[in-house]
Enzyme design. Structure first.
Site, PDB file in Angstrom:
ATOM      1  N   HIS A 118       4.049   7.935  -4.902  1.00  0.00           N
ATOM      2  CA  HIS A 118       2.669   8.653  -5.215  1.00  0.00           C
ATOM      3  C   HIS A 118       1.865   8.036  -4.203  1.00  0.00           C
ATOM      4  CE1 HIS A 118       2.566   5.113  -7.712  1.00  0.00           C
ATOM      5  NE2 HIS A 118       1.173   5.368  -7.941  1.00  0.00           N
ATOM      6  N   ASP A 175      -2.470   7.128  -4.581  1.00  0.00           N
ATOM      7  CA  ASP A 175      -3.658   7.116  -5.553  1.00  0.00           C
ATOM      8  C   ASP A 175      -4.842   7.900  -5.319  1.00  0.00           C
ATOM      9  OD1 ASP A 175      -2.046   5.083  -6.794  1.00  0.00           O
ATOM     10  OD2 ASP A 175      -3.197   3.157  -5.690  1.00  0.00           O
ATOM     11  N   HIS A 213       3.424   4.699  -2.242  1.00  0.00           N
ATOM     12  CA  HIS A 213       3.905   3.536  -2.784  1.00  0.00           C
ATOM     13  C   HIS A 213       4.847   3.804  -4.178  1.00  0.00           C
ATOM     14  CE1 HIS A 213      -0.142   3.981  -4.394  1.00  0.00           C
ATOM     15  NE2 HIS A 213       0.320   3.347  -5.470  1.00  0.00           N
ATOM     16  N   ARG A 272       8.284  -7.268 -14.801  1.00  0.00           N
ATOM     17  CA  ARG A 272       7.212  -7.233 -13.832  1.00  0.00           C
ATOM     18  C   ARG A 272       5.981  -6.871 -14.795  1.00  0.00           C
ATOM     19  NH1 ARG A 272       5.726  -6.395  -8.278  1.00  0.00           N
ATOM     20  NH2 ARG A 272       3.778  -4.807  -8.236  1.00  0.00           N
TER      21      ARG A 272
END
Length: 339
Positions: A211, A213, A268, A278
């Site tokens: 996607h 941002d 990304h 993570r």
């Protein structure tokens, strides 16, 4: 930690897997905020990659580590306790489902106002009073510090592009009406992946699908865990080496429009799996809802035309939230190309 119940194995199939890219990107632009050439480096990075790393940013590791510790505590709560902070509307706790359009990932998250005090009512059922205060203070301290980095980067962009006034971008982020938000993501371990694939090391779950941002810029920090990938202009996906002491900056859709396509809103994604959990923290710097987004006149050369229709951030936000993650959202706001 997210633990799959026996009945959840069927849902597991909804979350995509992919073959991890073997390419580790060693060309991440590094912007030292203390160097006199920082503005030049920022502009070059935004043009070539839509992405760069910031060092000497002035945010103390104590502030960073305090929030990470609080995030680990929250995501370590029993699932029933975390669920009390959800479902996201859009703020609050979410698990696996991303948005309302069918996107899923191997993720759990907290989406918060950039002013975390507004989230107290949503979060209070999940915390004792003392623990909630520690969490709120950690978020506020971190966001306050990272905002200063965002303002500095926005002004470096203006310097590098020779835009007047210098605060034309940073004022959008500084505004009390700024529609900014803050997100904590947790990509847990997935021992089930080993049982479900014949060669688990050759597959990764999609933690957060590809996607861009929609905001102006995003400031990302994660623990020292790999998984973050960006898409280069040639379409190749590359893995970004983790660096828990630095910040990574993404150009957003709004900044691409404001620069008339000179800057590139980077696509990304995050791969998750069975190696290590993570934790990431992302500040999304957005303008006020009624802010008009259009190419800045000084960046439209004589004889050129604007590539984008003028729109408000509210209009773009509503449009973006109706799409799937991987959709090209800016396409709806591009002007027809003159042949």
């Amino acid at each position: 930690m997210v633990v799959l119940s026996p009945g959840a194995i069927d849902q597991f199939a909804l979350i995509k897997t992919c073959r991890p890219s073997g390419a580790v990107f060693d060309g991440v632009p590094v912007v030292d905020l203390l160097r006199p050439d920082a503005a030049t480096v920022v502009v070059r990075a935004c043009e070539e990659f839509g992405f760069f790393k910031v060092v000497n940013h002035g945010v103390s590791l104590e502030v960073i580590n305090r929030l990470e510790d609080e995030a680990v505590k929250f995501f370590g709560l029993p699932q029933s306790e975390k669920d009390k902070a959800g479902p996201p509307d859009p703020f609050g706790y979410g698990n696996k489902r991303i948005g309302w359009n069918g996107d899923v990932g191997w993720i759990e998250y907290l989406l918060l106002h950039s002013n975390s005090s507004e989230d107290d009512q949503k979060l209070s059922p999940s915390f004792s009073q003392g623990n909630q205060e520690f969490f709120r203070c950690a978020v506020e301290e971190y966001v306050r510090a990272v905002k200063e980095v965002a303002f500095r980067v926005a002004e470096l962009i203006a310097d590098g592009l020779e835009i007047e006034p210098r605060d034309v971008l940073s004022s959008m982020l500084r505004s009390e009406a700024s529609d900014s938000c803050f997100r904590l993501n947790h990509y847990p371990l997935c021992p089930e992946l080993q049982a479900l694939t014949p060669s688990p090391s050759s597959r990764n779950l999609i933690g957060f699908g590809e996607h861009t941002d929609p905001q102006i810029i995003s400031i990302l920090r994660s623990n020292n865990t790999s998984g973050f990938q960006i898409c280069l202009r040639d379409g190749a996906w590359v893995s970004v080496p983790p660096d828990h002491s630095s910040f990574f900056i993404n150009v957003g859709d709004s900044l691409q429009a404001l620069t008339n396509g000179r800057f590139w809103s980077v696509k990304h994604r995050v791969l998750a799996g069975h190696g290590k959990s993570r934790i990431s923290m992302i500040y999304f710097g957005g303008p006020a809802l009624d802010e008009k987004i259009a190419p800045l006149p000084s960046l439209v050369a004589e004889g050129e035309s604007s590539l984008y229709k003028e729109f408000t951030w509210s209009e773009y936000k509503r449009s973006a939230y109706k799409t799937r993650l991987a959709d090209y959202r800016l396409g709806l706001f591009e002007k027809p190309r003159v042949q």
